[in-house]
Design a protein around this motif. Structure first.
Motif, mmCIF file in Angstrom:
data_model
loop_
_atom_site.group_PDB
_atom_site.id
_atom_site.type_symbol
_atom_site.label_atom_id
_atom_site.label_comp_id
_atom_site.label_asym_id
_atom_site.label_seq_id
_atom_site.Cartn_x
_atom_site.Cartn_y
_atom_site.Cartn_z
ATOM 1 N N MET A 1 127.799 74.456 -55.827
ATOM 2 C CA MET A 1 126.745 75.005 -55.001
ATOM 3 C C MET A 1 127.287 76.259 -54.328
ATOM 4 N N ALA A 2 126.512 77.273 -54.340
ATOM 5 C CA ALA A 2 126.896 78.511 -53.680
ATOM 6 C C ALA A 2 125.799 78.909 -52.708
ATOM 7 N N THR A 3 126.206 79.406 -51.587
ATOM 8 C CA THR A 3 125.231 79.892 -50.614
ATOM 9 C C THR A 3 125.640 81.283 -50.177
ATOM 10 N N LYS A 4 124.654 82.061 -49.757
ATOM 11 C CA LYS A 4 124.939 83.415 -49.294
ATOM 12 C C LYS A 4 125.084 83.440 -47.785
ATOM 13 N N THR A 5 126.016 84.209 -47.310
ATOM 14 C CA THR A 5 126.142 84.476 -45.883
ATOM 15 C C THR A 5 125.784 85.938 -45.701
ATOM 16 N N ALA A 6 125.892 86.418 -44.499
ATOM 17 C CA ALA A 6 125.599 87.822 -44.258
ATOM 18 C C ALA A 6 126.536 88.721 -45.063
ATOM 19 N N LYS A 7 127.760 88.262 -45.303
ATOM 20 C CA LYS A 7 128.754 89.098 -45.976
ATOM 21 C C LYS A 7 129.209 88.537 -47.322
ATOM 22 N N ASN A 8 129.278 87.217 -47.454
ATOM 23 C CA ASN A 8 129.913 86.596 -48.619
ATOM 24 C C ASN A 8 128.982 85.628 -49.325
ATOM 25 N N LYS A 9 129.288 85.381 -50.585
ATOM 26 C CA LYS A 9 128.688 84.264 -51.299
ATOM 27 C C LYS A 9 129.795 83.227 -51.413
ATOM 28 N N ILE A 10 129.587 82.065 -50.843
ATOM 29 C CA ILE A 10 130.633 81.046 -50.780
ATOM 30 C C ILE A 10 130.329 79.939 -51.772
ATOM 31 N N HIS A 11 131.280 79.649 -52.637
ATOM 32 C CA HIS A 11 131.170 78.496 -53.532
ATOM 33 C C HIS A 11 131.832 77.339 -52.798
ATOM 34 N N TRP A 12 131.009 76.431 -52.307
ATOM 35 C CA TRP A 12 131.485 75.394 -51.404
ATOM 36 C C TRP A 12 132.350 74.351 -52.072
ATOM 37 N N LYS A 28 126.832 75.113 -41.262
ATOM 38 C CA LYS A 28 125.560 74.482 -40.896
ATOM 39 C C LYS A 28 124.465 74.859 -41.888
ATOM 40 N N ASP A 29 124.436 76.108 -42.302
ATOM 41 C CA ASP A 29 123.440 76.551 -43.286
ATOM 42 C C ASP A 29 123.621 75.816 -44.617
ATOM 43 N N MET A 30 124.879 75.617 -45.024
ATOM 44 C CA MET A 30 125.150 74.903 -46.262
ATOM 45 C C MET A 30 124.659 73.462 -46.165
ATOM 46 N N VAL A 31 124.886 72.808 -45.026
ATOM 47 C CA VAL A 31 124.452 71.427 -44.853
ATOM 48 C C VAL A 31 122.927 71.340 -44.892
ATOM 49 N N LYS A 32 122.257 72.256 -44.223
ATOM 50 C CA LYS A 32 120.783 72.265 -44.222
ATOM 51 C C LYS A 32 120.243 72.432 -45.641
ATOM 52 N N GLU A 33 120.861 73.298 -46.411
ATOM 53 C CA GLU A 33 120.433 73.532 -47.791
ATOM 54 C C GLU A 33 120.683 72.286 -48.643
ATOM 55 N N ALA A 34 121.820 71.642 -48.454
ATOM 56 C CA ALA A 34 122.154 70.451 -49.238
ATOM 57 C C ALA A 34 121.226 69.288 -48.916
ATOM 58 N N PHE A 39 118.101 64.543 -54.918
ATOM 59 C CA PHE A 39 118.669 63.240 -54.623
ATOM 60 C C PHE A 39 118.545 62.362 -55.858
ATOM 61 N N TYR A 40 119.522 61.491 -56.047
ATOM 62 C CA TYR A 40 119.544 60.602 -57.198
ATOM 63 C C TYR A 40 119.527 59.157 -56.721
ATOM 64 N N SER A 41 118.868 58.300 -57.502
ATOM 65 C CA SER A 41 118.952 56.866 -57.231
ATOM 66 C C SER A 41 120.355 56.409 -57.621
ATOM 67 N N LEU A 42 120.708 55.200 -57.198
ATOM 68 C CA LEU A 42 122.029 54.669 -57.537
ATOM 69 C C LEU A 42 122.182 54.544 -59.049
ATOM 70 N N THR A 43 121.125 54.141 -59.729
ATOM 71 C CA THR A 43 121.172 54.012 -61.189
ATOM 72 C C THR A 43 121.403 55.370 -61.845
#
Length: 61
Positions: A1-12, A28-34, A39-43
């Motif tokens: 997953m990658a998110t953009k910041t004001a300056k960087n694109k971070i591959h988390w 915090k932005d990464m957590v909100k996006e995630a 979402f997946y079921s357990l199966t």
């Protein structure tokens, strides 16, 4: 997953390899996006992990 910041694109999955200056707001932005999903079921999770193991762990033997 990658998110953009004001300056960087971070591959988390490997933030340390990129040496970005990660702020608390970036995190915090990464957590909100995630939290949006997908979402997946357990199966579904077990099926995906079984496939991943088959594809990736056989290469190490």
């Amino acid at each position: 997953m990658a998110t953009k910041t004001a300056k960087n694109k971070i591959h988390w999955t490997k933030p340390a390899d990129q040496n970005p200056e990660i702020t608390i707001d970036d995190f915090k932005d990464m957590v909100k996006e995630a939290e949006k999903g997908p979402f997946y079921s357990l199966t579904e999770f077990k099926q995906k992990m079984k496939l991943w193991r088959k594809e990736n762990l056989q290469k190490t033997k």
